[in-house]
Design a protein around this motif. Structure first.
Motif, mmCIF file in Angstrom:
data_model
loop_
_atom_site.group_PDB
_atom_site.id
_atom_site.type_symbol
_atom_site.label_atom_id
_atom_site.label_comp_id
_atom_site.label_asym_id
_atom_site.label_seq_id
_atom_site.Cartn_x
_atom_site.Cartn_y
_atom_site.Cartn_z
ATOM 1 N N GLN A 1 4.483 -4.873 -6.650
ATOM 2 C CA GLN A 1 5.354 -4.375 -5.587
ATOM 3 C C GLN A 1 6.283 -5.480 -5.096
ATOM 4 O O GLN A 1 5.873 -6.627 -4.971
ATOM 5 C CB GLN A 1 4.510 -3.889 -4.405
ATOM 6 N N VAL B 1 8.345 -6.674 -1.889
ATOM 7 C CA VAL B 1 8.372 -6.506 -0.431
ATOM 8 C C VAL B 1 9.434 -7.476 0.096
ATOM 9 O O VAL B 1 9.132 -8.611 0.443
ATOM 10 C CB VAL B 1 6.990 -6.818 0.197
ATOM 11 N N ARG C 1 11.143 -7.792 2.812
ATOM 12 C CA ARG C 1 10.981 -8.297 4.176
ATOM 13 C C ARG C 1 9.562 -7.979 4.619
ATOM 14 O O ARG C 1 9.263 -6.892 5.098
ATOM 15 C CB ARG C 1 12.013 -7.663 5.103
ATOM 16 N N VAL C 2 8.685 -8.945 4.428
ATOM 17 C CA VAL C 2 7.258 -8.753 4.674
ATOM 18 C C VAL C 2 6.992 -8.210 6.074
ATOM 19 O O VAL C 2 6.141 -7.345 6.271
ATOM 20 C CB VAL C 2 6.489 -10.079 4.447
ATOM 21 N N ARG D 1 8.561 -6.105 7.756
ATOM 22 C CA ARG D 1 8.829 -4.664 7.864
ATOM 23 C C ARG D 1 7.813 -3.828 7.113
ATOM 24 O O ARG D 1 7.659 -2.637 7.368
ATOM 25 C CB ARG D 1 10.236 -4.345 7.377
ATOM 26 N N GLY D 2 7.152 -4.410 6.100
ATOM 27 C CA GLY D 2 6.135 -3.703 5.343
ATOM 28 C C GLY D 2 6.674 -2.685 4.350
ATOM 29 O O GLY D 2 5.912 -1.916 3.783
ATOM 30 N N GLU D 3 7.990 -2.672 4.106
ATOM 31 C CA GLU D 3 8.579 -1.729 3.156
ATOM 32 C C GLU D 3 8.528 -2.337 1.756
ATOM 33 O O GLU D 3 8.687 -3.536 1.587
ATOM 34 C CB GLU D 3 10.022 -1.428 3.541
ATOM 35 N N LEU D 4 8.314 -1.484 0.756
ATOM 36 C CA LEU D 4 8.181 -1.996 -0.599
ATOM 37 C C LEU D 4 8.661 -0.989 -1.617
ATOM 38 O O LEU D 4 8.806 0.194 -1.319
ATOM 39 C CB LEU D 4 6.729 -2.373 -0.893
ATOM 40 N N SER E 1 1.060 -12.890 0.725
ATOM 41 C CA SER E 1 2.167 -12.486 1.599
ATOM 42 C C SER E 1 3.451 -13.101 1.069
ATOM 43 O O SER E 1 4.002 -14.024 1.650
ATOM 44 C CB SER E 1 1.910 -12.939 3.035
ATOM 45 N N ARG F 1 3.899 -8.821 -4.811
ATOM 46 C CA ARG F 1 2.450 -8.763 -4.649
ATOM 47 C C ARG F 1 1.927 -7.620 -5.501
ATOM 48 O O ARG F 1 2.676 -6.757 -5.945
ATOM 49 C CB ARG F 1 2.061 -8.566 -3.197
#
Length: 125
Positions: free
Chosen positions: A11, A13, A15-16, A18-21, A96, A100
């Motif tokens: 995946q 990511v 912008r970690v 924001r949690g979007e992937l 992080s 990932r």
């Protein structure tokens, strides 16, 4: 004969916080067939929709490093000294960073390479 394998979705990511992937690849390990490989595909427009400033060249280079690590490392680094199972565990360990691995799943297949192609088509394309 079908044998067990383990896989995880790779995946991105951007912008970690924001949690979007987005899914950008799959890594598959099959001990019985002495097989460890990652296949990747970066959908640039999808990634840029999450982060218009994403470093596409950096992400492409990081994806390539996953493939190189699966192959045992081209630069004589730490991966060269690791067994396939160790390299798989190292790559799928929680982190992080912009790339990932998702959760590790198991399956059964006759041909790990064909199964990896199927999973990439199903989960990334």
């Amino acid at each position: 004969m079908s044998v067990p394998y383990e896989y995880a979705v790779i995946q991105a990511v951007p912008r970690v916080e924001r949690g979007e992937l987005i899914n950008v690849g799959v890594i598959l390990y099959c001990h019985r067939h002495d097989f460890l490989n990652a296949r990747t595909l970066l959908h640039e427009q999808r990634l840029l929709a999450l982060d218009p400033n994403a470093d596409l060249d950096g992400i492409r280079a990081a994806l390539k490093s996953w493939e190189i690590t699966c192959a045992g490392g081209a630069d004589g680094g730490a991966a060269r000294e690791m067994k396939q199972g160790e390299r798989f565990r190292w790559l799928v360990a929680p982190r992080s960073t912009i790339l990932r691995a998702g959760p590790v799943h198991m399956g059964l297949a006759d041909d790990p390479s064909a199964e990896l192609d199927r999973l990439v088509a199903l989960l990334v394309h």
